[in-house]
Design a protein around this motif. Structure first.
Motif, PDB file in Angstrom:
ATOM      1  N   ASN A   1       0.840  -1.194   0.000  1.00 22.11           N
ATOM      2  CA  ASN A   1       0.000   0.000   0.000  1.00 22.11           C
ATOM      3  C   ASN A   1       0.887   1.260   0.000  1.00 22.11           C
ATOM      4  O   ASN A   1       1.588   1.546   0.972  1.00 22.11           O
ATOM      5  N   LYS A   2       0.831   2.003  -1.120  1.00 23.53           N
ATOM      6  CA  LYS A   2       1.730   3.155  -1.286  1.00 23.53           C
ATOM      7  C   LYS A   2       1.406   4.285  -0.321  1.00 23.53           C
ATOM      8  O   LYS A   2       2.304   4.979   0.167  1.00 23.53           O
ATOM      9  N   GLY A   3       0.113   4.464  -0.019  1.00 25.02           N
ATOM     10  CA  GLY A   3      -0.288   5.527   0.904  1.00 25.02           C
ATOM     11  C   GLY A   3       0.412   5.390   2.245  1.00 25.02           C
ATOM     12  O   GLY A   3       0.822   6.383   2.857  1.00 25.02           O
TER      13      GLY A   3
ATOM     14  N   LEU B   1       7.531   4.996 -13.891  1.00 30.00           N
ATOM     15  CA  LEU B   1       7.179   4.363 -12.621  1.00 30.00           C
ATOM     16  C   LEU B   1       5.727   3.912 -12.551  1.00 30.00           C
ATOM     17  O   LEU B   1       5.284   3.441 -11.504  1.00 30.00           O
ATOM     18  N   ASN B   2       4.975   4.073 -13.638  1.00 27.49           N
ATOM     19  CA  ASN B   2       3.580   3.619 -13.606  1.00 27.49           C
ATOM     20  C   ASN B   2       3.320   2.672 -14.773  1.00 27.49           C
ATOM     21  O   ASN B   2       3.523   3.036 -15.939  1.00 27.49           O
ATOM     22  N   GLY B   3       2.873   1.463 -14.437  1.00 29.75           N
ATOM     23  CA  GLY B   3       2.648   0.442 -15.462  1.00 29.75           C
ATOM     24  C   GLY B   3       1.427   0.725 -16.323  1.00 29.75           C
ATOM     25  O   GLY B   3       1.451   0.542 -17.551  1.00 29.75           O
ATOM     26  N   THR B   4       0.359   1.181 -15.689  1.00 31.66           N
ATOM     27  CA  THR B   4      -0.896   1.410 -16.407  1.00 31.66           C
ATOM     28  C   THR B   4      -0.716   2.434 -17.526  1.00 31.66           C
ATOM     29  O   THR B   4      -1.128   2.204 -18.673  1.00 31.66           O
ATOM     30  N   THR B   5      -0.117   3.577 -17.207  1.00 36.96           N
ATOM     31  CA  THR B   5       0.022   4.622 -18.232  1.00 36.96           C
ATOM     32  C   THR B   5       1.005   4.191 -19.316  1.00 36.96           C
ATOM     33  O   THR B   5       0.809   4.512 -20.498  1.00 36.96           O
TER      34      THR B   5
ATOM     35  N   GLY C   1      -5.278  -6.143 -14.238  1.00 35.48           N
ATOM     36  CA  GLY C   1      -4.897  -5.927 -12.836  1.00 35.48           C
ATOM     37  C   GLY C   1      -3.739  -4.961 -12.665  1.00 35.48           C
ATOM     38  O   GLY C   1      -3.080  -4.965 -11.629  1.00 35.48           O
ATOM     39  N   TYR C   2      -3.487  -4.094 -13.660  1.00 38.20           N
ATOM     40  CA  TYR C   2      -2.400  -3.115 -13.531  1.00 38.20           C
ATOM     41  C   TYR C   2      -2.863  -1.841 -12.816  1.00 38.20           C
ATOM     42  O   TYR C   2      -2.096  -1.223 -12.094  1.00 38.20           O
ATOM     43  N   ALA C   3      -4.113  -1.448 -13.086  1.00 40.80           N
ATOM     44  CA  ALA C   3      -4.580  -0.132 -12.625  1.00 40.80           C
ATOM     45  C   ALA C   3      -4.924  -0.139 -11.140  1.00 40.80           C
ATOM     46  O   ALA C   3      -5.220  -1.185 -10.552  1.00 40.80           O
ATOM     47  N   GLU C   4      -4.862   1.038 -10.532  1.00 35.48           N
ATOM     48  CA  GLU C   4      -5.330   1.210  -9.166  1.00 35.48           C
ATOM     49  C   GLU C   4      -6.842   0.986  -9.129  1.00 35.48           C
ATOM     50  O   GLU C   4      -7.521   1.060 -10.159  1.00 35.48           O
ATOM     51  N   THR C   5      -7.378   0.778  -7.923  1.00 33.73           N
ATOM     52  CA  THR C   5      -8.830   0.601  -7.766  1.00 33.73           C
ATOM     53  C   THR C   5      -9.538   1.799  -8.390  1.00 33.73           C
ATOM     54  O   THR C   5     -10.552   1.657  -9.080  1.00 33.73           O
TER      55      THR C   5
ATOM     56  N   ALA D   1      -5.877   7.777 -10.391  1.00 35.11           N
ATOM     57  CA  ALA D   1      -4.555   7.925  -9.753  1.00 35.11           C
ATOM     58  C   ALA D   1      -3.444   7.587 -10.748  1.00 35.11           C
ATOM     59  O   ALA D   1      -2.369   8.186 -10.718  1.00 35.11           O
ATOM     60  N   ASP D   2      -3.698   6.632 -11.628  1.00 35.80           N
ATOM     61  CA  ASP D   2      -2.702   6.270 -12.636  1.00 35.80           C
ATOM     62  C   ASP D   2      -2.638   7.334 -13.726  1.00 35.80           C
ATOM     63  O   ASP D   2      -1.575   7.914 -13.980  1.00 35.80           O
ATOM     64  N   VAL D   3      -3.778   7.589 -14.371  1.00 33.73           N
ATOM     65  CA  VAL D   3      -3.737   8.406 -15.595  1.00 33.73           C
ATOM     66  C   VAL D   3      -3.431   9.878 -15.299  1.00 33.73           C
ATOM     67  O   VAL D   3      -2.904  10.583 -16.160  1.00 33.73           O
TER      68      VAL D   3
ATOM     69  N   TRP E   1      -0.713  10.646 -10.309  1.00 37.58           N
ATOM     70  CA  TRP E   1      -0.510  10.646  -8.851  1.00 37.58           C
ATOM     71  C   TRP E   1       0.110   9.359  -8.333  1.00 37.58           C
ATOM     72  O   TRP E   1       0.832   9.365  -7.328  1.00 37.58           O
ATOM     73  N   ASP E   2      -0.177   8.240  -8.991  1.00 37.84           N
ATOM     74  CA  ASP E   2       0.452   6.987  -8.559  1.00 37.84           C
ATOM     75  C   ASP E   2       1.982   7.084  -8.737  1.00 37.84           C
ATOM     76  O   ASP E   2       2.742   6.749  -7.822  1.00 37.84           O
ATOM     77  N   ALA E   3       2.405   7.584  -9.897  1.00 34.79           N
ATOM     78  CA  ALA E   3       3.853   7.759 -10.121  1.00 34.79           C
ATOM     79  C   ALA E   3       4.422   8.779  -9.139  1.00 34.79           C
ATOM     80  O   ALA E   3       5.545   8.619  -8.631  1.00 34.79           O
TER      81      ALA E   3
ATOM     82  N   GLY F   1       3.319   9.373  -6.110  1.00 36.58           N
ATOM     83  CA  GLY F   1       3.429   8.697  -4.809  1.00 36.58           C
ATOM     84  C   GLY F   1       4.720   7.893  -4.744  1.00 36.58           C
ATOM     85  O   GLY F   1       5.441   7.902  -3.733  1.00 36.58           O
ATOM     86  N   LYS F   2       5.034   7.192  -5.835  1.00 36.34           N
ATOM     87  CA  LYS F   2       6.273   6.404  -5.873  1.00 36.34           C
ATOM     88  C   LYS F   2       7.491   7.323  -5.804  1.00 36.34           C
ATOM     89  O   LYS F   2       8.507   6.994  -5.161  1.00 36.34           O
ATOM     90  N   ALA F   3       7.386   8.484  -6.446  1.00 31.10           N
ATOM     91  CA  ALA F   3       8.486   9.453  -6.400  1.00 31.10           C
ATOM     92  C   ALA F   3       8.705   9.938  -4.966  1.00 31.10           C
ATOM     93  O   ALA F   3       9.861  10.067  -4.512  1.00 31.10           O
TER      94      ALA F   3
ATOM     95  N   ALA G   1       9.263  -5.559 -14.426  1.00 27.03           N
ATOM     96  CA  ALA G   1       7.819  -5.469 -14.205  1.00 27.03           C
ATOM     97  C   ALA G   1       7.484  -4.264 -13.337  1.00 27.03           C
ATOM     98  O   ALA G   1       8.165  -3.990 -12.346  1.00 27.03           O
ATOM     99  N   GLY G   2       6.417  -3.540 -13.721  1.00 29.65           N
ATOM    100  CA  GLY G   2       6.002  -2.382 -12.938  1.00 29.65           C
ATOM    101  C   GLY G   2       4.648  -2.540 -12.302  1.00 29.65           C
ATOM    102  O   GLY G   2       4.260  -1.735 -11.460  1.00 29.65           O
ATOM    103  N   ALA G   3       3.897  -3.542 -12.704  1.00 26.11           N
ATOM    104  CA  ALA G   3       2.546  -3.745 -12.177  1.00 26.11           C
ATOM    105  C   ALA G   3       2.127  -5.175 -12.489  1.00 26.11           C
ATOM    106  O   ALA G   3       2.796  -5.869 -13.262  1.00 26.11           O
ATOM    107  N   GLY G   4       1.020  -5.589 -11.883  1.00 25.86           N
ATOM    108  CA  GLY G   4       0.490  -6.928 -12.160  1.00 25.86           C
ATOM    109  C   GLY G   4       0.323  -7.728 -10.884  1.00 25.86           C
ATOM    110  O   GLY G   4       0.994  -7.477  -9.895  1.00 25.86           O
TER     111      GLY G   4
HETATM  112  N1  HSE Z   1      -1.373   1.014 -10.690  1.00 28.87           N
HETATM  113  C1  HSE Z   1       0.024   0.815 -10.532  1.00 28.87           C
HETATM  114  C2  HSE Z   1       0.695   0.919 -11.877  1.00 28.87           C
HETATM  115  C3  HSE Z   1       0.262  -0.525  -9.906  1.00 28.87           C
HETATM  116  O1  HSE Z   1      -0.007   0.854 -12.899  1.00 28.87           O
HETATM  117  O2  HSE Z   1       1.899   1.091 -11.942  1.00 28.87           O
HETATM  118  C4  HSE Z   1       1.666  -0.756  -9.457  1.00 28.87           C
HETATM  119  O3  HSE Z   1       2.029   0.119  -8.422  1.00 28.87           O
END
Ligand code: HSE
Length: 335
Positions: free
Chosen positions: A126-128, A180-184, A208-212, A216-218, A221-223, A225-227, A316-319
């Motif tokens: 959980n990144k949060g 840093l974001n797999g979805t985008t 199963g790559y995207a956040e709920t 946050a991905d597109v 903000w997900d990237a 958060g990782k930063a 791998a960045g997501a999955g």
């Molecule tokens: N939603 C995130 C991504 C999952 O696409 O990168 C991995 O943190």
């Protein structure tokens, strides 16, 4: 190693699949015996068995809609919520894999604090929790002589934190830059070959790559958060999301993509991280730049260092299983 897992979505199920498919091999080859004793979901049941739950039966139960369908048996407890599970379980490690809330981190942060108070190690996907609770959970871990680990939060099971915090700890990391974001990256890659943004996003969700909540991905903000996680952990920087300029990929059209290609370039969502903060934004990258060849849900990060120059990690960045593996890597490091 007795484990309580909170959250049984893509990541939690990916972890259970690994235990189901590789558990025996881990026992034989590594002498590693992870035992999943409790699983909590928000609305699909909470189960506990002191001798261990069967990962295959957990996966069957959730596939049929709920952990309420997990088979009854002697000593199996069904509990009302995650708090009750943490209070009841005899365990060594909490894994927190519920959906990330980058702003409040709750209720996940509270669960992690409860687990530390019980003397358990805490491993999070959980990144949060890391964005908001890195300092407090690190302090609690020191106080209790336990570990707080979070390899799954950046680049899934690709060992980014382990490389940065361990192998490169003395190399003088000055700057980080990467995808840093797999979805985008999946969406941009498929837009390159003519798929629509909406269809590519739907496919990234299905896989199963995207956040709920995929905004946050597109929206970047997900990237971001990782930063923040990278800046706090690798630079010891007291930065927050507000220290990053963040722009997502919604403004990139199929026409932009085609024009970039005609000019020998492509768009990538690039995060740049320094001890002061940084940015996440779509960048037109020349096709001969190594980052241009990072496709699909694959991610990449370049650590710029004083002693080694640039060190680049691609993976791998997501999955489901790819992120589930990061939890295994953290558990292996706890032995
Ligand atoms: N939603 C995130 C991504 C999952 O696409 O990168 C991995 O943190």
């Amino acid at each position: 190693m007795r484990i309580v897992l909170i959250g049984f979505g893509n990541v939690g199920q990916g972890f259970a699949e690994i235990l189901r498919d590789y558990g025996e091999q881990y026992r034989r080859a590594l002498g590693f015996r992870p035992l999943l004793v409790g699983v909590a979901t928000r609305s699909r049941g909470v189960v506990y068995h002191p001798d261990g739950l069967d990962p295959a039966a957990l996966l069957d139960a959730i596939a049929s809609g709920s952990l309420h369908n997990y088979p009854d048996g002697a000593s199996l407890l069904r509990l009302p919520n995650a708090d009750a599970l943490i209070a009841t379980a005899a365990a060594d490690v909490l894994i927190e894999a519920s959906p990330s809330d980058l702003q409040t981190a709750q209720p996940a942060l509270h669960y992690c604090e409860q687990a530390m108070a019980r003397g358990w190690h805490v491993v999070v996907a959980n990144k949060g929790v890391v964005v908001q609770g890195y300092a407090s959970l690190s302090a609690l871990a020191r106080q209790h002589g336990r570990q707080f680990r979070f390899e799954a939060t950046v680049m899934a099971g690709t060992p980014t934190m382990m490389l940065g915090l361990d192998a490169l700890a003395g190399a003088g990391i000055t700057r980080l830059r990467g995808i840093l974001n797999g979805t985008t990256n999946y969406i941009l890659t498929h837009m390159e070959s003519g798929m629509s943004y909406a269809a590519a996003l739907a496919e990234a969700q299905r896989l199963g790559y995207a956040e709920t909540d995929p905004t946050a991905d597109v929206d970047g903000w997900d990237a971001a958060g990782k930063a923040v996680i990278l800046a706090r952990t690798l630079f010891g920087a007291n930065v927050t999301l507000a220290d990053f300029h963040v722009q997502g990929i919604r403004g990139i059209s199929a026409t932009d993509m085609a024009l970039a290609h005609e000019a020998g370039a492509t768009y990538k969502l690039i995060a740049t991280v320094t001890p002061q903060g940084g940015n996440v934004q779509p960048v037109r990258v020349p096709l001969d730049d190594p980052l241009a060849s990072v496709k699909g849900a694959t991610n990449a990060i370049t650590f710029s260092t004083t002693l080694l120059g640039d060190v680049t990690l691609i993976g791998a960045g997501a999955g489901r299983v790819q992120t589930g593996y990061a939890l295994v890597a953290d558990l292996l490091a706890l032995r």
